[in-house]
Every structure is written in C-alpha cells, then in structure tokens.
Design a protein around this motif. Sequence first.
Motif, mmCIF file in Angstrom:
data_model
loop_
_atom_site.group_PDB
_atom_site.id
_atom_site.type_symbol
_atom_site.label_atom_id
_atom_site.label_comp_id
_atom_site.label_asym_id
_atom_site.label_seq_id
_atom_site.Cartn_x
_atom_site.Cartn_y
_atom_site.Cartn_z
ATOM 1 N N HIS A 111 75.538 -32.938 53.861
ATOM 2 C CA HIS A 111 75.518 -31.964 52.880
ATOM 3 C C HIS A 111 76.086 -30.650 52.612
ATOM 4 O O HIS A 111 77.172 -31.083 53.140
ATOM 5 C CB HIS A 111 74.419 -31.167 54.329
ATOM 6 C CG HIS A 111 75.419 -30.388 55.246
ATOM 7 N ND1 HIS A 111 76.356 -31.321 55.900
ATOM 8 C CD2 HIS A 111 75.523 -29.583 55.758
ATOM 9 C CE1 HIS A 111 76.510 -30.751 56.610
ATOM 10 N NE2 HIS A 111 76.667 -29.129 56.924
ATOM 11 N N LEU A 112 75.490 -29.862 52.026
ATOM 12 C CA LEU A 112 76.830 -28.848 51.506
ATOM 13 C C LEU A 112 77.371 -27.769 52.528
ATOM 14 O O LEU A 112 75.934 -26.789 52.570
ATOM 15 C CB LEU A 112 76.430 -28.264 50.232
ATOM 16 C CG LEU A 112 77.006 -27.470 49.797
ATOM 17 C CD1 LEU A 112 78.195 -27.424 49.104
ATOM 18 C CD2 LEU A 112 76.052 -26.701 48.100
ATOM 19 N N HIS A 113 77.834 -27.307 52.828
ATOM 20 C CA HIS A 113 77.391 -25.476 53.576
ATOM 21 C C HIS A 113 78.347 -25.007 52.639
ATOM 22 O O HIS A 113 78.681 -24.366 52.261
ATOM 23 C CB HIS A 113 78.885 -25.691 54.247
ATOM 24 C CG HIS A 113 78.871 -24.533 55.059
ATOM 25 N ND1 HIS A 113 78.653 -24.504 56.665
ATOM 26 C CD2 HIS A 113 80.124 -22.857 55.115
ATOM 27 C CE1 HIS A 113 78.990 -22.647 56.967
ATOM 28 N NE2 HIS A 113 79.619 -22.323 55.882
ATOM 29 N N ASP A 169 79.193 -24.913 35.503
ATOM 30 C CA ASP A 169 79.857 -26.297 35.734
ATOM 31 C C ASP A 169 80.081 -27.187 36.701
ATOM 32 O O ASP A 169 79.299 -26.714 37.657
ATOM 33 C CB ASP A 169 80.968 -25.914 35.147
ATOM 34 C CG ASP A 169 82.238 -25.508 34.070
ATOM 35 O OD1 ASP A 169 80.754 -26.001 33.225
ATOM 36 O OD2 ASP A 169 82.940 -24.689 33.737
ATOM 37 N N GLU A 170 79.885 -28.123 36.926
ATOM 38 C CA GLU A 170 80.246 -29.385 38.039
ATOM 39 C C GLU A 170 81.644 -28.742 38.727
ATOM 40 O O GLU A 170 82.336 -29.323 38.063
ATOM 41 C CB GLU A 170 79.547 -30.666 37.884
ATOM 42 C CG GLU A 170 80.214 -31.359 38.491
ATOM 43 C CD GLU A 170 79.505 -33.028 39.164
ATOM 44 O OE1 GLU A 170 80.118 -33.773 39.809
ATOM 45 O OE2 GLU A 170 79.012 -33.468 37.733
ATOM 46 N N LEU A 171 81.597 -28.718 40.084
ATOM 47 C CA LEU A 171 82.383 -28.438 40.599
ATOM 48 C C LEU A 171 83.303 -29.313 42.063
ATOM 49 O O LEU A 171 84.052 -30.065 41.754
ATOM 50 C CB LEU A 171 82.135 -26.939 41.329
ATOM 51 C CG LEU A 171 83.208 -26.905 42.902
ATOM 52 C CD1 LEU A 171 84.577 -26.250 41.875
ATOM 53 C CD2 LEU A 171 83.202 -25.908 43.552
ATOM 54 N N VAL A 184 77.306 -30.275 42.516
ATOM 55 C CA VAL A 184 77.295 -29.413 43.227
ATOM 56 C C VAL A 184 77.916 -28.113 42.012
ATOM 57 O O VAL A 184 78.946 -28.981 41.354
ATOM 58 C CB VAL A 184 78.023 -29.094 44.365
ATOM 59 C CG1 VAL A 184 77.867 -27.823 44.475
ATOM 60 C CG2 VAL A 184 77.425 -29.654 45.887
ATOM 61 N N PHE A 185 76.483 -27.379 41.852
ATOM 62 C CA PHE A 185 77.529 -26.705 40.193
ATOM 63 C C PHE A 185 77.821 -25.169 40.387
ATOM 64 O O PHE A 185 77.446 -24.472 41.250
ATOM 65 C CB PHE A 185 76.403 -27.036 39.495
ATOM 66 C CG PHE A 185 75.581 -27.980 38.879
ATOM 67 C CD1 PHE A 185 76.360 -29.025 37.803
ATOM 68 C CD2 PHE A 185 74.277 -28.430 39.413
ATOM 69 C CE1 PHE A 185 76.022 -30.307 37.564
ATOM 70 C CE2 PHE A 185 74.348 -30.404 39.450
ATOM 71 C CZ PHE A 185 75.493 -30.864 38.291
ATOM 72 N N ALA A 209 73.301 -19.036 38.727
ATOM 73 C CA ALA A 209 72.664 -20.665 38.266
ATOM 74 C C ALA A 209 72.639 -21.270 39.694
ATOM 75 O O ALA A 209 72.726 -21.089 40.363
ATOM 76 C CB ALA A 209 73.812 -21.785 37.044
ATOM 77 N N SER A 210 70.836 -22.400 39.137
ATOM 78 C CA SER A 210 71.106 -23.241 40.865
ATOM 79 C C SER A 210 72.619 -24.353 41.288
ATOM 80 O O SER A 210 73.411 -24.706 40.305
ATOM 81 C CB SER A 210 70.198 -24.013 40.943
ATOM 82 O OG SER A 210 70.116 -24.572 41.729
ATOM 83 N N VAL A 211 72.711 -24.069 42.540
ATOM 84 C CA VAL A 211 74.051 -25.123 43.039
ATOM 85 C C VAL A 211 73.930 -26.755 42.695
ATOM 86 O O VAL A 211 74.714 -27.256 43.123
ATOM 87 C CB VAL A 211 75.242 -24.795 44.102
ATOM 88 C CG1 VAL A 211 75.111 -23.134 44.250
ATOM 89 C CG2 VAL A 211 73.334 -24.742 45.627
ATOM 90 N N LEU A 212 72.693 -26.284 42.719
ATOM 91 C CA LEU A 212 72.185 -27.868 42.115
ATOM 92 C C LEU A 212 71.512 -28.634 40.783
ATOM 93 O O LEU A 212 70.813 -27.977 40.678
ATOM 94 C CB LEU A 212 71.110 -28.580 44.044
ATOM 95 C CG LEU A 212 71.765 -28.349 45.704
ATOM 96 C CD1 LEU A 212 70.844 -28.382 45.858
ATOM 97 C CD2 LEU A 212 72.433 -29.194 45.541
#
Length: 264
Positions: free
Chosen positions: A212-214, A195-197, A134-135, A45-48
């Motif tokens: 941002h997300l690393h 799931d949203e993390l 973030v998912f 799944a996409s993380v966004l």
Amino acid sequence: MDGDDVAQGEQRLATYLARHANGEDPMPKAAALMRWIIDHQPDFASVLNHDLKTCRKIVYDFSRNGDVVIGGTSDPARQTDLMFAQMAAANAPVGVGRYREDRICYQSPQFKNGGEARSQHLGIDLFLAAGTPVFMPLDGVVHSFADNNLPLDYGPTIIMEHNPAPGITFWTLYGHLSRDSLDGLVVGKAFAKGDELCRFGDYPINGDWIPHLHFQIIFDLLGKSGDYFGAAKPSQWDVWEAICPNANLILQMPEDVTASRDGI
C-alpha cells in the motif's frame, strides 16, 4: 538531519501543544495552507492510474480486528491474498485505510516509547498491488528520502516539498515504497504534476505490510528528514490534525475515509 533543526522542531511542537492547552489555535499558519489546498482542489492530479473520485473502493476498518488485519503479528502474505480477493470480488481496484483511525496495530512498544501509543493514523492508505505506480498530485521537489527499514516502519520513503505560491509551503509523504523508487533521487529534484514519482513496495521491503501507499500532508516537518510521524497520540490529536490535515483534501475520494473523532 541537522540537530539544530530537530531541536527547533521539538520546540515548535511544544509551542503548538501549549497553545492548544491555553485554548488557542495550535498552529495559526495552518489556516492559510488549508485555504490554498481547498481553493486548488480542482487542479490536483490523481496519485494513481485510477480516478479516486470515481473508482470503486473498499474502505477498511483497522480500529479493531476483522478478517483483514495489518501490522502486529499478522502474516502479510496471507492478509494480502485475503484483502485482494475481497477487492476483486467487489470489483474494487482500490482498498483504503482511513485518516484519524485509532489502530490496534500501533499498540506495540515500538509505538509507545514508554508512554501513550502513537496510534491515531495521520495519513490515508491506498492498497493496491506491489509495483503500482504513484504520480505527483501537484508540482514539487524532493525534500528528503530514506529507507526506514525497521519492521512495521515505512520502508522506502519520499518526502516532497511544495511551494505553489508566495508564503505557501507544505509537504507530502509517500511511504511503503519499492526500494528502487529511491534510485536516482537527489534533494531538490523537481517533479511536475502527473509525473511518476515512485512505486508501491512489497513485503518485507515495505516494512512488512500488505502492499500500500501511505500518503500524508504535512504543514510542519518539525526538523524531520526522510521520515515522519505516521500516527499521533490520541490525547494530542487536535494539535496533530492542524499539523497533518486530512490527506483526502488532495485525494478527494467521495467515500467516508475519515474515522470518527474517537478514532473508530
């Protein structure tokens, strides 16, 4: 983290480096882990909320100083405004920082420890507004989490463990989060794919960076807990590439989000 785990992790890293110096595959088990990820790419799944396979992006180059810079002595508020204005003008909802990039912002003493700088980026950065959710790209459980609150560090950080098949274990790291992303977390807490993390953090909580997300894939935690190397020494890149392969294997962006072999 347990001292024995750290010592054993340091020994494994020394073994990987020695194997590479002898012309051997530094981390033999990495091949099977890589194969599993590649074989299951259609399932991630996409993380966004955005589909990273199709949405418009700006891919940034932080190997040299440009109009948008990160870290160092830059002003994160000014740089955030500048970056997000560029993204809005290009109708690009996502900015991207590249894997394998040799970054000038990692040349400070904090990243050198008296020797060669850990300057070559081991993850991929996704730039969006603070608060962006973030998912989970696949099922996992919380391995560890921490607020790494030094300047230019990760800020709030989560490491997830994935055990999708017998003999297959790897981890994903989520850094520069909001502080409340850590609320309610316990080691072993399960999250399903989709799931949203967590959520993107804002400066200065996120280490004082543009929001941002690393995102990083890890094949050996080397005894670490709640924190991990986000960049490698260029002289050791071939070993670290085996330990932390390209995060785009999971993100699957079609753009060129990987720097050249020399980090440019």
